[in-house]
Write a protein that holds these residues in place. Structure first.
Motif, PDB file in Angstrom:
ATOM      1  N   TYR A  82       0.877  -1.168   0.000  1.00 51.84           N
ATOM      2  CA  TYR A  82       0.000   0.000   0.000  1.00 51.84           C
ATOM      3  C   TYR A  82       0.916   1.221   0.000  1.00 51.84           C
ATOM      4  CZ  TYR A  82      -2.961  -3.757   1.629  1.00 51.84           C
ATOM      5  OH  TYR A  82      -3.601  -4.955   1.748  1.00 51.84           O
TER       6      TYR A  82
ATOM      7  N   PHE B 258       1.642   5.534  -0.071  1.00 49.80           N
ATOM      8  CA  PHE B 258       1.115   6.800   0.432  1.00 49.80           C
ATOM      9  C   PHE B 258       2.120   7.921   0.180  1.00 49.80           C
ATOM     10  CE2 PHE B 258      -2.108   4.595   2.889  1.00 49.80           C
ATOM     11  CZ  PHE B 258      -1.508   3.381   3.182  1.00 49.80           C
TER      12      PHE B 258
ATOM     13  N   LYS C 119      -3.247   8.111  -1.620  1.00 50.61           N
ATOM     14  CA  LYS C 119      -2.930   6.728  -1.302  1.00 50.61           C
ATOM     15  C   LYS C 119      -3.261   5.840  -2.486  1.00 50.61           C
ATOM     16  CE  LYS C 119      -7.448   6.351   0.876  1.00 50.61           C
ATOM     17  NZ  LYS C 119      -8.190   6.266   2.154  1.00 50.61           N
TER      18      LYS C 119
ATOM     19  N   PHE D 214      -4.040   1.706  -3.182  1.00 52.78           N
ATOM     20  CA  PHE D 214      -4.219   0.355  -2.659  1.00 52.78           C
ATOM     21  C   PHE D 214      -4.234  -0.657  -3.797  1.00 52.78           C
ATOM     22  CE2 PHE D 214      -4.278   2.176   1.193  1.00 52.78           C
ATOM     23  CZ  PHE D 214      -5.459   2.345   1.901  1.00 52.78           C
TER      24      PHE D 214
ATOM     25  N   ALA E  10      -2.322  -4.767   6.639  1.00 55.75           N
ATOM     26  CA  ALA E  10      -3.265  -3.981   7.423  1.00 55.75           C
ATOM     27  C   ALA E  10      -2.881  -4.058   8.891  1.00 55.75           C
ATOM     28  CB  ALA E  10      -4.670  -4.518   7.224  1.00 55.75           C
TER      29      ALA E  10
ATOM     30  N   THR F 254      -0.257  -2.783  10.361  1.00 61.14           N
ATOM     31  CA  THR F 254       1.163  -2.629  10.673  1.00 61.14           C
ATOM     32  C   THR F 254       1.597  -1.194  10.409  1.00 61.14           C
ATOM     33  OG1 THR F 254       1.860  -3.291   8.451  1.00 61.14           O
ATOM     34  CG2 THR F 254       1.647  -5.027  10.097  1.00 61.14           C
TER      35      THR F 254
ATOM     36  N   LEU G 131       3.469   2.038   9.033  1.00 63.72           N
ATOM     37  CA  LEU G 131       3.998   2.435   7.732  1.00 63.72           C
ATOM     38  C   LEU G 131       5.513   2.585   7.809  1.00 63.72           C
ATOM     39  CD1 LEU G 131       1.405   5.137   6.616  1.00 63.72           C
ATOM     40  CD2 LEU G 131       1.376   2.665   6.238  1.00 63.72           C
TER      41      LEU G 131
END
Lengths: 113, 110
Positions: free
Chosen positions: A32, A34, A49, A51, A97, A99, A101
């Motif tokens: 993911y 960002f 962001k 995904f 998900a 955790t 960044l």
């Protein structure tokens, strides 16, 4: 180990000129992705962001970013920079998900008139 | 909507003094919570994260500790500050993927 690289420590662009900030990541799968912006003495604000799906994502303040799997990159762009865009920009990746960044070291953007 | 509060905004503390920075989140439940430290030119260093009350994971052994006494409260502490603890401390919360940050605390240890 997973890592995020922002090759440019400091970039200066003229007001009205286009901008591209580079970000490369090292991870086996597609993470993911960002981009955050930080004004001096402030917290980080999420710009955009990625995904999945469309590899060109739009964010706030006129920014966009393009995910290129073949290059493991997620570069941030803006067609016309404003003086108020001067700030520090951070690229970050999320692996799972829930955790934390992983952040790059940031790129400082200066805007000249 | 969700908001995150972090205080104080600035703090000057003598070496050897204790530290307590507080972060609270409103408008959500059971968030993941994080403490980061930011040093100039070094990006963000993850210090602690928490997935629930009383559950704290430390990423870097150091002079700091964290606690989560309530679901939406995250506290960063030290018993005795060192000069090297100076920096900009950021609290963040995450619903699942992206993180949302507080305004930060500038800590100067003198």
């Amino acid at each position: 180990a997973q890592s995020v690289t922002q090759p440019d420590i400091h970039i200066t662009v003229s007001e009205g000129a286009s901008l591209e900030l580079r970000c490369n990541y090292s991870y086996g799968a597609t993470p993911y992705l960002f981009w955050y912006v930080q004004s001096p003495g402030q917290g980080l604000q999420l710009l955009l962001k990625y995904f999945s799906g469309d590899t060109l994502v739009q964010g706030i303040k006129g920014f966009e970013a393009e995910f290129k799997r073949s290059q493991s990159s997620f570069n941030l762009r803006k067609p016309s920079v404003h003086w108020s865009d001067a700030a520090e920009y951070f690229c970050a990746v999320g692996l799972e998900a829930g955790t934390a960044l992983i952040f790059g070291k940031g790129t400082t953007l200066s805007v000249s008139s | 909507s969700q908001t995150i509060h972090q205080w104080p905004a600035t703090l000057v503390q003598p070496v050897g003094s204790p530290l307590s920075l507080e972060c609270t989140v409103e408008g959500t439940s059971n968030p993941n919570l994080y403490w980061y430290r930011q040093a100039a030119g070094r990006g963000l260093q993850l210090l602690f994260y928490s997935v629930g009350i009383g559950q704290i994971s430390s990423e870097v052994p150091q002079n700091l500790s964290a606690s989560r006494p309530q679901d939406r409260q995250f506290i960063l502490s030290s018993k005795k500050l060192l000069l090297s603890d100076s920096g900009f401390y950021l609290c963040a919360w995450s619903p699942r993927f992206e993180a949302f940050f507080g305004q930060g605390t500038r800590l100067t240890v003198v």
